[in-house]
Design a protein around this motif. Structure first.
Motif, mmCIF file in Angstrom:
data_model
loop_
_atom_site.group_PDB
_atom_site.id
_atom_site.type_symbol
_atom_site.label_atom_id
_atom_site.label_comp_id
_atom_site.label_asym_id
_atom_site.label_seq_id
_atom_site.Cartn_x
_atom_site.Cartn_y
_atom_site.Cartn_z
ATOM 1 N N UNK A 731 -9.680 31.459 -13.088
ATOM 2 C CA UNK A 731 -10.130 32.705 -13.727
ATOM 3 C C UNK A 731 -9.029 33.266 -14.603
ATOM 4 N N UNK A 732 -9.379 34.048 -15.624
ATOM 5 C CA UNK A 732 -8.356 34.551 -16.551
ATOM 6 C C UNK A 732 -7.434 35.555 -15.869
ATOM 7 N N UNK A 733 -6.220 35.717 -16.404
ATOM 8 C CA UNK A 733 -5.282 36.699 -15.843
ATOM 9 C C UNK A 733 -5.850 38.118 -15.952
ATOM 10 N N UNK A 804 0.576 53.358 -21.073
ATOM 11 C CA UNK A 804 0.589 52.410 -19.959
ATOM 12 C C UNK A 804 -0.608 51.466 -20.048
ATOM 13 N N UNK A 805 -1.799 52.009 -20.357
ATOM 14 C CA UNK A 805 -2.992 51.170 -20.475
ATOM 15 C C UNK A 805 -2.841 50.191 -21.629
ATOM 16 N N UNK A 806 -2.315 50.662 -22.770
ATOM 17 C CA UNK A 806 -2.114 49.767 -23.914
ATOM 18 C C UNK A 806 -1.118 48.661 -23.583
ATOM 19 N N UNK A 807 -0.091 49.006 -22.818
ATOM 20 C CA UNK A 807 0.898 47.998 -22.408
ATOM 21 C C UNK A 807 0.243 46.930 -21.540
ATOM 22 N N UNK A 808 -0.591 47.367 -20.604
ATOM 23 C CA UNK A 808 -1.286 46.414 -19.731
ATOM 24 C C UNK A 808 -2.193 45.501 -20.551
ATOM 25 N N UNK A 809 -2.927 46.081 -21.511
ATOM 26 C CA UNK A 809 -3.819 45.259 -22.337
ATOM 27 C C UNK A 809 -3.036 44.250 -23.167
ATOM 28 N N UNK A 810 -1.914 44.687 -23.717
ATOM 29 C CA UNK A 810 -1.103 43.777 -24.531
ATOM 30 C C UNK A 810 -0.549 42.636 -23.685
ATOM 31 N N UNK A 811 -0.079 42.959 -22.485
ATOM 32 C CA UNK A 811 0.457 41.924 -21.607
ATOM 33 C C UNK A 811 -0.641 40.937 -21.207
ATOM 34 N N UNK A 812 -1.841 41.452 -20.928
ATOM 35 C CA UNK A 812 -2.953 40.575 -20.562
ATOM 36 C C UNK A 812 -3.305 39.642 -21.716
ATOM 37 N N UNK A 813 -3.245 40.160 -22.948
ATOM 38 C CA UNK A 813 -3.535 39.315 -24.115
ATOM 39 C C UNK A 813 -2.506 38.206 -24.259
ATOM 40 N N UNK A 814 -1.239 38.530 -23.996
ATOM 41 C CA UNK A 814 -0.184 37.514 -24.070
ATOM 42 C C UNK A 814 -0.428 36.417 -23.047
ATOM 43 N N UNK A 815 -0.794 36.800 -21.832
ATOM 44 C CA UNK A 815 -0.985 35.811 -20.769
ATOM 45 C C UNK A 815 -2.245 34.975 -20.982
ATOM 46 N N UNK A 816 -3.239 35.529 -21.662
ATOM 47 C CA UNK A 816 -4.472 34.776 -21.902
ATOM 48 C C UNK A 816 -4.338 33.835 -23.092
ATOM 49 N N UNK A 817 -3.343 34.065 -23.928
ATOM 50 C CA UNK A 817 -3.186 33.246 -25.146
ATOM 51 C C UNK A 817 -2.816 31.812 -24.796
#
Length: 817
Positions: A731-733, A804-817
């Motif tokens: 499953x995705x991060x 904080x929410x934007x940081x979480x979204x950005x980190x999730x995008x990095x891990x899904x790439x």
């Protein structure tokens, strides 16, 4: 001149004709299960009979027969089953002639690519080989005439069955041992995520062994449900053969959805649940049958004359020892007393089960069935003595498992606890978990039974352990769903309102302590205060502590360790202090250990990283301490980029991070220079080979920090050189912000598939966002990484909510790439 019959027979025996008919049969969706297996066996019989007749005419052989043995002998041919064949002859033909006859039969089979297990023997040779090889004897028990001399086959069958019955006292213990060894190697089918339908315990091999026991006339297996269980396993194997096109018995994860679709089931979970239910039926029948075999053999071992002397020539009455009201022991089993009346005593099933578990004896099959057939339902709420018997059953330890399985096999558990049906045989697709949901719940109660001395209300602990995952299988968070179900069940079994509330709290928050202890900063007052608010009392806290340990121990080896236990114990100690009335104040920073302080001082003195690498051990009961991993300590002056650099170096050296902790410590100012030192504590293991030297790790860490070691490029080169293996798609991060996680920092929680370099990528992303990692708490659970990072902005304060929410979204995008 060739007759019409001979011409037709020759055409029928051609491989191309059989292959086309076989393909048509396997592609008929309307025909599946036993009808298709039987039709395939008949089709194969006709083809082989024609081959045999033609071959006998050409070789000039008489007094021979073709015999199907094993699964083919039972008429159960799966699409890719082996053909087990015996060419039986009366010994009148010479060896060269027999070899020519065999070749005329075997080669057409091989030409079609069919797997073939074959032999050529006289009846005497077949019996001799069976006497020496148990597997051959088992195959011959299912011998079936295909073509040729019927009398020759009938004589062999009669002789083999007589041999088997005469030798049963010797061969059955050998078969029992063979089954046990196979179970040890293959595991229990009903708990495996990728089970072997044939070889695992509770699979088709065990079902065949039960047929062999029945053929011995020494004992018989429980028949109810056994034929249906065999059919379910055979149907699953048929579907597996058709979807994979291979002769495999292992139900691999990546093939389960296709197999489920072939069987008309909803999904892979529905498939596994059906397979598990079948395996459980076979396993229970196996336990009961071998217990009966051993009882009969033990009784036979006493010489008849001695038995007659002891009984005065009369058949001795079995000894019966009372265990509880209406319950006695007889022949090593728990049975009902002669005066027991289950139709008038609704508590008797629980009383008999509790007595069996407490005495460490199995509940008799006949008794379990009589209780299921005649017992009246318990009133709701249960009377106090019924509730007490349930608690006694749960508190008996390891012997609870077998008794619970006996009740469940007869439908008594779901009658007592209707909500149990939803978790029964439910798979858990998590490598950390060893058991299905229902067995995990029973195992949790078993583990909790050894912790009852630590709590004031052991009854609440045992019942909460049994119910803590009862919400699995319902939509949403299983803890939330489980709270509602547990409240209903606790009320049903007669607990008062206050006790019901405690059990509901324990079920709702059974993951609270371990998740907080391993993913949150225990030095943050908000962490301890939030747990204290949820728990509410010291009594509930001690129950939750014991439940946490029991749950983890019942999950599997990867779920508990001395390290995790110490973190939970530390959290419990702090929460208990708050609940006892101590103020929630800023704690003094945790004092570093002597080893940590030594490294920190050295790092301040040199201005460079300092490392220490040594094995960790845990004490084992009655033994020397056992190694559980390698601890790596790193101390260095506080500076940006430490987390991604250190994590990257470990990944380059193929060190898997099992757990990690990063924090800043303050040293006395008189030491000179900056007083902030970062301390990283890692628990690591080598992917393969030996551990690297600490000096090499330190050298690479220095280079990573000064920029001369390009970690991302090195990791990318290695990943390109070693393509990923095919496997189940993870499953995705998921990256989230923990609400009210801390007053001093923003808590970013990451859940992702564990992979080399994952922690390095997370660290780089956080550093790239200009965030300071105040502390980190990393844990690996099976194939999953669950990491929490306490971050602040450049000025050292928590992030605003939107940032904080934007940081979480950005980190999730990095891990899904």
């Amino acid at each position: 001149m060739t007759s019409l019959e001979e011409t037709t027979e020759a055409e029928d025996s051609r491989p191309s004709g059989y292959a086309a008919a076989r393909l048509r049969l396997l592609n008929e969706k309307a025909q599946s299960g036993p009808p298709r297996r039987a039709a395939l066996a008949r089709l194969t019989d006709d083809w082989l009979a024609a081959l045999f007749s033609t071959a006998c005419l050409e070789a000039g052989v008489r007094g021979a027969a073709l015999v199907a043995v094993g699964g083919y002998g039972r008429g159960e041919l799966s699409p890719r089953s082996d053909l087990d064949l015996l060419l039986l002859h009366d010994g009148s033909a010479d060896s060269a002639t027999l070899a020519g006859l065999a070749d005329r039969i075997w080669y057409p089979v091989w030409d079609l690519g069919l797997a073939l297990d074959h032999s050529v023997r006289t009846p005497g040779e077949a019996r001799k080989t069976a006497g020496e090889d148990l597997k051959v004897q088992l195959g011959l028990l299912d011998a079936r005439h295909v073509a040729g001399d019927l009398g020759l086959v009938a004589g062999l069958r009669t002789a083999v069955l007589a041999d088997w019955r005469n030798q049963a006292p010797k061969r059955l213990p050998e078969l029992d041992e063979l089954c046990r060894e196979r179970a040890e190697r293959q595991g229990e089918l009903q708990f495996l995520l990728e089970p072997d339908l044939k070889e695992a315990r509770g699979g088709l091999r065990d079902a065949t062994a039960l047929r062999a026991v029945a053929a011995s006339w020494l004992a018989d297996a429980p028949r109810e449900g056994l034929a249906e269980a065999r059919r379910a396993l055979l149907d699953a194997r048929d579907a597996l053969h058709l979807t994979t096109g291979r002769a495999t018995d292992r139900l691999a994860l990546q093939e389960q959805d296709q197999v489920a679709a072939e069987l008309g089931l909803l999904d892979a979970d529905a498939l596994l649940r059906q397979v598990y239910e079948a395996a459980r039926t076979v396993s229970y029948a196996t336990d009961v049958t071998w217990r009966e075999v051993n009882r009969v053999l033990k009784a036979r071992s006493v010489r008849p004359r001695l038995r007659a002397m002891l009984s005065g020539g009369r058949r001795p009455e079995p000894e019966r020892s009372p265990l509880a009201e209406g319950v006695v022991e007889q022949d090593g089993e728990v049975v009902l007393a002669r005066a027991a009346k289950p139709e008038r005593d609704p508590v008797l099933p629980l009383r008999a089960a509790a007595a069996a578990a407490q005495s460490g004896l199995p509940l008799s099959l006949h008794t379990a069935r009589r209780l299921a057939a005649t017992s009246r339902p318990l009133p709701v709420p249960w009377p106090a003595d019924a509730r007490e018997e349930l608690v006694t059953l749960l508190g008996a330890g390891e012997s609870t498992v077998g008794v619970w399985e006996a009740l469940e096999a007869e439908g008594l558990i779901t009658r007592l606890l209707p909500d149990w049906e939803r978790v029964r045989c439910r798979p858990q697709r998590n490598a950390v978990h060893t058991w299905t949901v229902d067995r995990h719940l029973v195992e949790a109660a078993v583990k909790a039974s050894s912790l009852t001395r630590r709590v004031g209300r052991p009854d609440l602990l045992l019942v909460a352990a049994l119910l803590h995952d009862i919400g699995k299988g319902w939509p949403g968070d299983h803890s939330v769903a489980g709270e509602t179900i547990a409240r209903d069940v606790a009320t049903r079994i007669g607990f008062d309102r206050a006790d019901v509330a405690v059990i509901a709290t324990l079920v709702r928050h059974h993951l609270l302590l371990v998740e907080t202890a391993t993913r949150r900063d225990l030095d943050d007052p908000a962490t301890v205060a939030s747990v204290a608010e949820v728990v509410g009392s010291v009594g509930t806290l001690e129950l939750l502590h014991a439940l946490t340990e029991a749950d983890a121990l019942a999950t599997g080896p990867a779920a508990w360790s001395s390290w995790r236990g110490s973190l939970v114990a530390d959290l419990v100690k702090r929460v208990a202090a708050v609940l006892a009335g101590d103020a929630v104040a800023e704690p003094e920073p945790a004092a570093p250990s002597a080893e940590q302080e030594r490294l920190a001082i050295e790092a301040l003195r040199t201005g460079e990283p300092v490392l220490s690498l040594h094995a960790q051990t845990e004490p084992a009961a009655g033994e020397e301490p056992e190694p559980v991993g390698v601890e790596l300590l790193i101390a260095l002056p506080d500076q940006p980029g430490v987390l991604p650099a250190a994590a990257g170096v470990l990944a380059l050296h193929r060190l898997t991070v099992r757990a990690a902790d990063l924090r800043s410590i303050e040293l006395p100012g008189e030491l000179g220079g900056p007083t902030g030192v970062l301390l990283l504590s890692w628990r690591v293991a080598a992917e393969y080979g030996s551990l690297p030297q600490a000096a090499r790790l330190r050298s690479d860490l220095v280079r990573a920090l000064d920029g001369s070691l390009d970690i991302p490029s090195r990791l990318a080169e290695r990943e390109a050189a070693y393509p990923r293996r095919r496997g189940v798609k993870a499953p995705p991060p998921q990256v989230t912000v923990a609400a009210a996680g801390s007053n001093l920092a923003t808590v970013i929680e990451v859940r992702a598939q564990d992979a080399p370099g994952l922690l390095h990528r997370i660290g780089r992303a956080l550093e790239g966002a200009a965030l300071r990692v105040r502390s980190a708490h990393v844990s690996t659970l099976g194939a999953n990484a669950v990491d929490a990072f306490y971050v602040t902005g450049p000025e050292g304060t928590p992030l605003p909510a939107e940032e904080a929410v934007e940081t979480a979204r950005a980190l999730e995008a990095v891990l899904r790439a």
